[in-house]
Write an enzyme that holds these catalytic residues in place. Sequence first.
Site, PDB file in Angstrom:
ATOM      1  N   HIS A  80       0.768  -1.341   0.013  1.00  0.00           N
ATOM      2  CA  HIS A  80      -0.023  -0.098  -0.021  1.00  0.00           C
ATOM      3  C   HIS A  80       0.655   1.353   0.093  1.00  0.00           C
ATOM      4  CE1 HIS A  80      -3.336  -2.544   2.123  1.00  0.00           C
ATOM      5  NE2 HIS A  80      -3.757  -2.187   1.364  1.00  0.00           N
ATOM      6  N   CYS A 125      -3.466   0.575   9.589  1.00  0.00           N
ATOM      7  CA  CYS A 125      -4.190   0.038   9.506  1.00  0.00           C
ATOM      8  C   CYS A 125      -5.445  -0.688  10.354  1.00  0.00           C
ATOM      9  CB  CYS A 125      -3.275  -1.397   8.427  1.00  0.00           C
ATOM     10  SG  CYS A 125      -2.031  -2.501   9.457  1.00  0.00           S
TER      11      CYS A 125
END
Length: 261
Positions: A166, A253
């Site tokens: 990511h 996250c």
Amino acid sequence: MSSSSIFTNAIVRRPARSVVNGLRAGGGDDPSHDGVVDEHAAYCAALVSAGLALTILPALEAFPDSVFVEDPALVFTQGAILLRPGAPSRAGEVAHIAPTLKEKFETVLSLDEGAADGGDILTTAGKIMVGLSARTDRKGAETLLRLAARFGREVQLVETPKDVLHFKTDCSLLDDETVLATRRLCTSSVFDGFRVLTAPDGEEAAANALRVNDVVLVGAHFVKTIEMLDNAGYRVVPLPVREIGRIDAGLSCMSLRWRAA
Ligand code: CIR
């Protein structure tokens, strides 16, 4: 305090037993379930200490990666956007987070085309940066651009380094003007206009830190990064992340964070 770092609320989800089967790009050993539970508990305690009101959702056994609630949605003071995670095994997480978001926010929009993971979205004071990656495609990012405009937010499309999960695997916001980023990410001009602190060599994974109110949560074993941030005047809270690190995760996250109006 920096406007982009002020939060009042967060949503987290308890890790499922199936978290041991979480996705990981490079293979490697499974995380220990008990270890992830302990790391998650320490993380939740740190968010509460930083002043956040937490909503804790139950574990979802059918979704090994569902503890990473950042990926299926994007939240702001003004509302929420349900995303479309790029990994097929994670697509169903959206339906499970949607009812909670509809309770918390008056306006909940949905990405109806393309793919986008919250891990690719860095919300800064002035704009929302969306990293194109193996999880976030151009269609998803452009659709997100249109939805964010409905909240008066500007989106900038950027590139995630190749083979990096990511965009935020490689960076985090330390305050309105400053980012912590890996060397491989900041060789591009992506952070022009920001002050950049570079994650020390060998501690690239430390770049996924999390600024929450007046503290920065950082993986406890990234000692060089902690020293660097400490010397730069940040209040660092070290947290254990070795187990979740086995399934390609860091500190942003495990929560969805926002400042209530
Ligand atoms: C995945 O590959 O989707 C998970 N194992 C890790 C997700 C990490 N998410 C994030 O940093 N936002």
